[in-house]
Design a protein around this motif. Structure first.
Motif, mmCIF file in Angstrom:
data_model
loop_
_atom_site.group_PDB
_atom_site.id
_atom_site.type_symbol
_atom_site.label_atom_id
_atom_site.label_comp_id
_atom_site.label_asym_id
_atom_site.label_seq_id
_atom_site.Cartn_x
_atom_site.Cartn_y
_atom_site.Cartn_z
ATOM 1 N N VAL A 31 53.962 25.372 -25.535
ATOM 2 C CA VAL A 31 52.883 25.094 -24.589
ATOM 3 C C VAL A 31 52.415 23.649 -24.776
ATOM 4 O O VAL A 31 52.213 23.193 -25.900
ATOM 5 C CB VAL A 31 51.677 26.035 -24.832
ATOM 6 N N ALA A 32 52.278 22.944 -23.668
ATOM 7 C CA ALA A 32 51.725 21.585 -23.667
ATOM 8 C C ALA A 32 51.303 21.262 -22.234
ATOM 9 O O ALA A 32 51.610 22.004 -21.305
ATOM 10 C CB ALA A 32 52.744 20.578 -24.187
ATOM 11 N N ARG A 33 50.627 20.148 -22.075
ATOM 12 C CA ARG A 33 50.121 19.793 -20.744
ATOM 13 C C ARG A 33 51.175 19.194 -19.829
ATOM 14 O O ARG A 33 51.130 19.391 -18.619
ATOM 15 C CB ARG A 33 48.965 18.800 -20.872
ATOM 16 N N ASP A 34 52.113 18.455 -20.378
ATOM 17 C CA ASP A 34 53.047 17.668 -19.574
ATOM 18 C C ASP A 34 54.346 18.434 -19.303
ATOM 19 O O ASP A 34 55.164 18.628 -20.200
ATOM 20 C CB ASP A 34 53.353 16.356 -20.311
ATOM 21 N N HIS A 35 54.528 18.845 -18.063
ATOM 22 C CA HIS A 35 55.697 19.642 -17.673
ATOM 23 C C HIS A 35 57.008 18.910 -17.954
ATOM 24 O O HIS A 35 57.968 19.516 -18.447
ATOM 25 C CB HIS A 35 55.601 20.016 -16.194
ATOM 26 N N ALA A 57 53.354 24.964 -19.079
ATOM 27 C CA ALA A 57 52.497 23.793 -18.935
ATOM 28 C C ALA A 57 51.062 24.283 -18.795
ATOM 29 O O ALA A 57 50.722 24.973 -17.835
ATOM 30 C CB ALA A 57 52.909 22.970 -17.727
ATOM 31 N N ALA A 58 50.237 23.969 -19.787
ATOM 32 C CA ALA A 58 48.841 24.409 -19.777
ATOM 33 C C ALA A 58 48.003 23.444 -20.588
ATOM 34 O O ALA A 58 48.457 22.906 -21.593
ATOM 35 C CB ALA A 58 48.722 25.819 -20.355
ATOM 36 N N ASP A 59 46.777 23.260 -20.144
ATOM 37 C CA ASP A 59 45.793 22.468 -20.870
ATOM 38 C C ASP A 59 44.847 23.453 -21.543
ATOM 39 O O ASP A 59 44.066 24.127 -20.874
ATOM 40 C CB ASP A 59 45.041 21.569 -19.900
ATOM 41 N N LEU A 60 44.927 23.566 -22.857
ATOM 42 C CA LEU A 60 44.152 24.578 -23.554
ATOM 43 C C LEU A 60 42.668 24.261 -23.661
ATOM 44 O O LEU A 60 41.902 25.065 -24.186
ATOM 45 C CB LEU A 60 44.767 24.841 -24.929
ATOM 46 N N SER A 61 42.242 23.141 -23.095
ATOM 47 C CA SER A 61 40.808 22.886 -22.974
ATOM 48 C C SER A 61 40.280 23.422 -21.638
ATOM 49 O O SER A 61 39.080 23.388 -21.385
ATOM 50 C CB SER A 61 40.493 21.390 -23.097
ATOM 51 N N ASP A 62 41.180 23.945 -20.801
ATOM 52 C CA ASP A 62 40.834 24.518 -19.497
ATOM 53 C C ASP A 62 40.883 26.046 -19.610
ATOM 54 O O ASP A 62 41.929 26.622 -19.884
ATOM 55 C CB ASP A 62 41.833 24.025 -18.449
ATOM 56 N N ASP A 64 40.899 28.490 -17.502
ATOM 57 C CA ASP A 64 41.870 29.168 -16.649
ATOM 58 C C ASP A 64 43.284 29.060 -17.209
ATOM 59 O O ASP A 64 44.056 30.010 -17.150
ATOM 60 C CB ASP A 64 41.828 28.614 -15.222
ATOM 61 N N ASP A 65 43.620 27.905 -17.761
ATOM 62 C CA ASP A 65 44.945 27.747 -18.377
ATOM 63 C C ASP A 65 45.078 28.635 -19.610
ATOM 64 O O ASP A 65 46.138 29.215 -19.849
ATOM 65 C CB ASP A 65 45.211 26.290 -18.748
ATOM 66 N N VAL A 66 44.012 28.747 -20.386
ATOM 67 C CA VAL A 66 44.048 29.613 -21.571
ATOM 68 C C VAL A 66 44.296 31.054 -21.155
ATOM 69 O O VAL A 66 45.077 31.772 -21.788
ATOM 70 C CB VAL A 66 42.744 29.493 -22.387
ATOM 71 N N LEU A 67 43.673 31.478 -20.080
ATOM 72 C CA LEU A 67 43.841 32.854 -19.618
ATOM 73 C C LEU A 67 45.281 33.150 -19.207
ATOM 74 O O LEU A 67 45.712 34.300 -19.270
ATOM 75 C CB LEU A 67 42.874 33.155 -18.475
ATOM 76 N N THR A 68 46.049 32.126 -18.812
ATOM 77 C CA THR A 68 47.442 32.369 -18.449
ATOM 78 C C THR A 68 48.282 32.759 -19.670
ATOM 79 O O THR A 68 49.337 33.355 -19.512
ATOM 80 C CB THR A 68 48.089 31.138 -17.783
ATOM 81 N N LEU A 69 47.801 32.437 -20.868
ATOM 82 C CA LEU A 69 48.530 32.806 -22.081
ATOM 83 C C LEU A 69 48.356 34.276 -22.441
ATOM 84 O O LEU A 69 49.134 34.824 -23.202
ATOM 85 C CB LEU A 69 48.061 31.952 -23.265
ATOM 86 N N ASN A 70 47.346 34.910 -21.895
ATOM 87 C CA ASN A 70 47.084 36.305 -22.206
ATOM 88 C C ASN A 70 48.268 37.174 -21.775
ATOM 89 O O ASN A 70 48.747 37.081 -20.664
ATOM 90 C CB ASN A 70 45.809 36.777 -21.505
ATOM 91 N N GLY A 71 48.748 37.974 -22.690
ATOM 92 C CA GLY A 71 49.808 38.911 -22.349
ATOM 93 C C GLY A 71 51.218 38.386 -22.586
ATOM 94 O O GLY A 71 52.184 39.092 -22.314
ATOM 95 N N ILE A 72 51.369 37.167 -23.090
ATOM 96 C CA ILE A 72 52.705 36.662 -23.395
ATOM 97 C C ILE A 72 53.236 37.430 -24.600
ATOM 98 O O ILE A 72 52.585 37.465 -25.640
ATOM 99 C CB ILE A 72 52.693 35.153 -23.699
ATOM 100 N N PRO A 73 54.400 38.075 -24.469
ATOM 101 C CA PRO A 73 54.946 38.822 -25.609
ATOM 102 C C PRO A 73 55.482 37.867 -26.669
ATOM 103 O O PRO A 73 56.315 37.007 -26.387
ATOM 104 C CB PRO A 73 56.074 39.639 -24.984
ATOM 105 N N LEU A 74 54.973 37.988 -27.868
ATOM 106 C CA LEU A 74 55.411 37.129 -28.972
ATOM 107 C C LEU A 74 56.309 37.904 -29.909
ATOM 108 O O LEU A 74 56.248 39.042 -30.075
ATOM 109 C CB LEU A 74 54.215 36.569 -29.725
#
Length: 74
Positions: A31-35, A57-62, A64-74
């Motif tokens: 995960v990082a900001r720059d695609h 691609a996500a900005d973890l200070s945002d 909404d972007d943090v919420l996109t990580l919810n549910g990612i199977p690790l």
């Protein structure tokens, strides 16, 4: 083997962790900001270490972007 989630994985300590885990054969979610940088790092790690690398691609200070990580199977 479960995937490792690496934040800030396109530079610095995040990239160092991504390389170390890939070297050990772990599949990665980077995960990082720059695609564009994510695409480059993903291709480099997959080629060098033969591991699966997914990117997000996500900005973890945002929030909404943090919420996109919810549910990612690790």
């Amino acid at each position: 083997m479960r995937a490792a989630l690496i934040t800030g994985g396109t530079s610095g300590i995040g990239l160092a962790f991504a390389r170390a885990l890939a070297r050990q054969g772990h599949p990665l979610i980077v995960v990082a900001r720059d695609h564009d940088r994510l695409a480059t790092v993903s291709a480099d790690l997959a080629s060098a270490f033969g591991v699966s690398v997914e990117t997000l691609a996500a900005d973890l200070s945002d929030r909404d972007d943090v919420l996109t990580l919810n549910g990612i199977p690790l």
